[in-house]
Write a protein that holds these residues in place. Sequence first.
Motif, mmCIF file in Angstrom:
data_model
loop_
_atom_site.group_PDB
_atom_site.id
_atom_site.type_symbol
_atom_site.label_atom_id
_atom_site.label_comp_id
_atom_site.label_asym_id
_atom_site.label_seq_id
_atom_site.Cartn_x
_atom_site.Cartn_y
_atom_site.Cartn_z
ATOM 1 N N GLU A 166 0.826 -1.203 0.000
ATOM 2 C CA GLU A 166 0.000 0.000 0.000
ATOM 3 C C GLU A 166 0.858 1.249 0.000
ATOM 4 O OE1 GLU A 166 -3.723 0.466 2.145
ATOM 5 O OE2 GLU A 166 -3.275 -1.454 3.089
ATOM 6 N N ALA A 167 2.035 1.163 0.648
ATOM 7 C CA ALA A 167 2.886 2.333 0.771
ATOM 8 C C ALA A 167 3.760 2.541 -0.455
ATOM 9 C CB ALA A 167 3.774 2.201 2.012
ATOM 10 N N ALA A 168 3.698 1.618 -1.427
ATOM 11 C CA ALA A 168 4.532 1.733 -2.611
ATOM 12 C C ALA A 168 4.164 2.977 -3.407
ATOM 13 C CB ALA A 168 4.351 0.488 -3.489
ATOM 14 N N PRO A 169 5.178 3.625 -4.022
ATOM 15 C CA PRO A 169 4.892 4.840 -4.775
ATOM 16 C C PRO A 169 3.883 4.617 -5.891
ATOM 17 C CG PRO A 169 7.248 4.573 -4.417
ATOM 18 C CD PRO A 169 6.602 3.298 -3.974
ATOM 19 N N GLN A 170 2.993 5.573 -6.055
ATOM 20 C CA GLN A 170 2.007 5.540 -7.135
ATOM 21 C C GLN A 170 2.154 6.858 -7.901
ATOM 22 O OE1 GLN A 170 -1.826 4.894 -5.278
ATOM 23 N NE2 GLN A 170 -0.886 3.644 -3.704
ATOM 24 N N HIS A 171 3.189 6.910 -8.736
ATOM 25 C CA HIS A 171 3.568 8.183 -9.334
ATOM 26 C C HIS A 171 2.495 8.751 -10.258
ATOM 27 C CE1 HIS A 171 7.537 7.956 -7.576
ATOM 28 N NE2 HIS A 171 7.706 6.754 -8.066
ATOM 29 N N ASP A 172 1.621 7.901 -10.780
ATOM 30 C CA ASP A 172 0.585 8.391 -11.680
ATOM 31 C C ASP A 172 -0.306 9.422 -11.000
ATOM 32 O OD1 ASP A 172 1.555 6.744 -13.598
ATOM 33 O OD2 ASP A 172 -0.015 5.212 -13.432
ATOM 34 N N ALA A 173 -0.488 9.287 -9.693
ATOM 35 C CA ALA A 173 -1.356 10.218 -8.968
ATOM 36 C C ALA A 173 -0.793 11.634 -8.983
ATOM 37 C CB ALA A 173 -1.541 9.748 -7.529
ATOM 38 N N LEU A 174 0.510 11.761 -9.156
ATOM 39 C CA LEU A 174 1.154 13.080 -9.123
ATOM 40 C C LEU A 174 1.549 13.568 -10.513
ATOM 41 C CD1 LEU A 174 3.569 12.467 -6.104
ATOM 42 C CD2 LEU A 174 1.257 13.401 -6.052
ATOM 43 N N ALA A 175 1.270 12.775 -11.535
ATOM 44 C CA ALA A 175 1.761 13.094 -12.880
ATOM 45 C C ALA A 175 1.268 14.436 -13.389
ATOM 46 C CB ALA A 175 1.358 11.978 -13.855
ATOM 47 N N GLY A 176 0.063 14.831 -12.990
ATOM 48 C CA GLY A 176 -0.494 16.070 -13.516
ATOM 49 C C GLY A 176 -0.046 17.321 -12.799
ATOM 50 N N LEU A 177 0.731 17.178 -11.723
ATOM 51 C CA LEU A 177 1.159 18.344 -10.955
ATOM 52 C C LEU A 177 2.381 19.006 -11.591
ATOM 53 C CD1 LEU A 177 0.905 17.086 -7.247
ATOM 54 C CD2 LEU A 177 -0.849 18.206 -8.649
ATOM 55 N N THR A 178 2.404 20.321 -11.559
ATOM 56 C CA THR A 178 3.591 21.057 -11.987
ATOM 57 C C THR A 178 4.647 20.965 -10.896
ATOM 58 O OG1 THR A 178 2.883 23.142 -11.001
ATOM 59 C CG2 THR A 178 2.113 22.663 -13.239
ATOM 60 N N ASP A 179 5.869 21.383 -11.219
ATOM 61 C CA ASP A 179 6.938 21.370 -10.220
ATOM 62 C C ASP A 179 6.578 22.247 -9.024
ATOM 63 O OD1 ASP A 179 8.415 19.665 -11.782
ATOM 64 O OD2 ASP A 179 9.676 21.246 -12.661
ATOM 65 N N ARG A 180 5.996 23.393 -9.289
ATOM 66 C CA ARG A 180 5.614 24.288 -8.201
ATOM 67 C C ARG A 180 4.515 23.663 -7.346
ATOM 68 N NH1 ARG A 180 7.878 28.014 -5.276
ATOM 69 N NH2 ARG A 180 8.152 29.652 -6.840
ATOM 70 N N GLU A 181 3.561 23.003 -7.976
ATOM 71 C CA GLU A 181 2.484 22.365 -7.220
ATOM 72 C C GLU A 181 3.021 21.235 -6.357
ATOM 73 O OE1 GLU A 181 -1.032 23.397 -10.487
ATOM 74 O OE2 GLU A 181 -0.076 21.428 -10.458
ATOM 75 N N ARG A 182 3.993 20.501 -6.860
ATOM 76 C CA ARG A 182 4.624 19.463 -6.051
ATOM 77 C C ARG A 182 5.318 20.081 -4.839
ATOM 78 N NH1 ARG A 182 6.478 14.287 -8.602
ATOM 79 N NH2 ARG A 182 5.235 13.969 -10.481
ATOM 80 N N GLU A 183 5.969 21.206 -5.074
ATOM 81 C CA GLU A 183 6.664 21.902 -3.990
ATOM 82 C C GLU A 183 5.675 22.346 -2.918
ATOM 83 O OE1 GLU A 183 10.195 25.305 -3.702
ATOM 84 O OE2 GLU A 183 8.917 25.171 -5.479
ATOM 85 N N VAL A 184 4.543 22.868 -3.350
ATOM 86 C CA VAL A 184 3.509 23.302 -2.408
ATOM 87 C C VAL A 184 2.943 22.098 -1.659
ATOM 88 C CG1 VAL A 184 1.202 24.308 -2.214
ATOM 89 C CG2 VAL A 184 2.910 25.389 -3.690
ATOM 90 N N LEU A 185 2.729 20.994 -2.356
ATOM 91 C CA LEU A 185 2.191 19.798 -1.720
ATOM 92 C C LEU A 185 3.144 19.263 -0.651
ATOM 93 C CD1 LEU A 185 0.069 17.612 -1.449
ATOM 94 C CD2 LEU A 185 1.084 16.439 -3.421
ATOM 95 N N VAL A 186 4.430 19.305 -0.918
ATOM 96 C CA VAL A 186 5.414 18.866 0.078
ATOM 97 C C VAL A 186 5.305 19.719 1.343
ATOM 98 C CG1 VAL A 186 7.877 18.791 0.608
ATOM 99 C CG2 VAL A 186 7.042 17.855 -1.554
ATOM 100 N N LEU A 187 5.188 21.022 1.163
ATOM 101 C CA LEU A 187 5.070 21.912 2.319
ATOM 102 C C LEU A 187 3.752 21.690 3.049
ATOM 103 C CD1 LEU A 187 6.590 25.175 0.772
ATOM 104 C CD2 LEU A 187 7.630 23.650 2.470
ATOM 105 N N MET A 188 2.674 21.406 2.318
ATOM 106 C CA MET A 188 1.399 21.067 2.949
ATOM 107 C C MET A 188 1.562 19.828 3.817
ATOM 108 S SD MET A 188 -1.107 21.649 -0.354
ATOM 109 C CE MET A 188 -2.425 20.606 0.292
ATOM 110 N N ALA A 189 2.274 18.834 3.285
ATOM 111 C CA ALA A 189 2.468 17.584 4.015
ATOM 112 C C ALA A 189 3.313 17.769 5.260
ATOM 113 C CB ALA A 189 3.108 16.542 3.095
ATOM 114 N N ARG A 190 4.094 18.817 5.271
ATOM 115 C CA ARG A 190 4.915 19.113 6.454
ATOM 116 C C ARG A 190 4.176 19.988 7.457
ATOM 117 N NH1 ARG A 190 10.423 20.113 2.906
ATOM 118 N NH2 ARG A 190 10.957 17.906 2.651
#
Length: 241
Positions: A166-190
């Motif tokens: 279940e914990a294995a990476p599922q990169h398809d879920a993040l495929a549509g995010l831009t680099d900036r959106e990924r950066e924001v998501l990381v900060l949200m997760a923190r």
Amino acid sequence: MTPPADVAPPAPGPVPAPAGGVVRVALVDDQQLVRAGFRMVIDSQPDLEVALEAGDGAQALRLLADHRVDVVLMDVRMPHLDGLTATARLTAAPDAPRVIVLTTFDLDEYVLEAIRSGASGFLLKDAPPEEMLAAIRTVHAGDAVIAPSSTRRLLEHLVTALPADEAAPQHDALAGLTDREREVLVLMARGRSNTEIAADLFVAEATVKTHVGRILAKLDARDRVQAVVTAYETGLVRPGS
């Protein structure tokens, strides 16, 4: 064990409603003393009121079918119908109220499933009263309970407890995010708030809100909590990072 009798919603209190209206809260817990304590704290606030109480998930669903509430505080372990199942059924309905799951650390595996089922956050039962009040207001405002450090530690504990597959990476879920959106998501997760993310990235808070909205839409996430769970499950963020 005899199911508790339905508890009728109390009559409106004498405190006039604030300009934004009173937030109606449902308490779902099989321990009457716990409900009484929560009610006392919630009803002490002019912008909050306990609209109904239930002693298990089945009773909660019956009452909520006929009475509108804004936020539900939902225990996990209850007789007749547990909070996990009740949350899934409740959030599947249109215009469902927001659900905050009440838990302790020994119920971690159930809480993550509740979040996946549509809960907007979780709260430790021994959290200070002001944290509970803030959680209700935050969820009602359309956000999710993810900022407190205790919540982040609990979320990390949840994800590390997941089975390997279940914990294995599922990169398809993040495929549509831009680099900036990924950066924001990381900060949200923190556990960073929009204001803190804006300061970290040297952008306007309105810009962060736009990014957050796009992230939720692209991940098909109801709120920040579900987006953050996706960030952990896909390996974008690792526990302790």
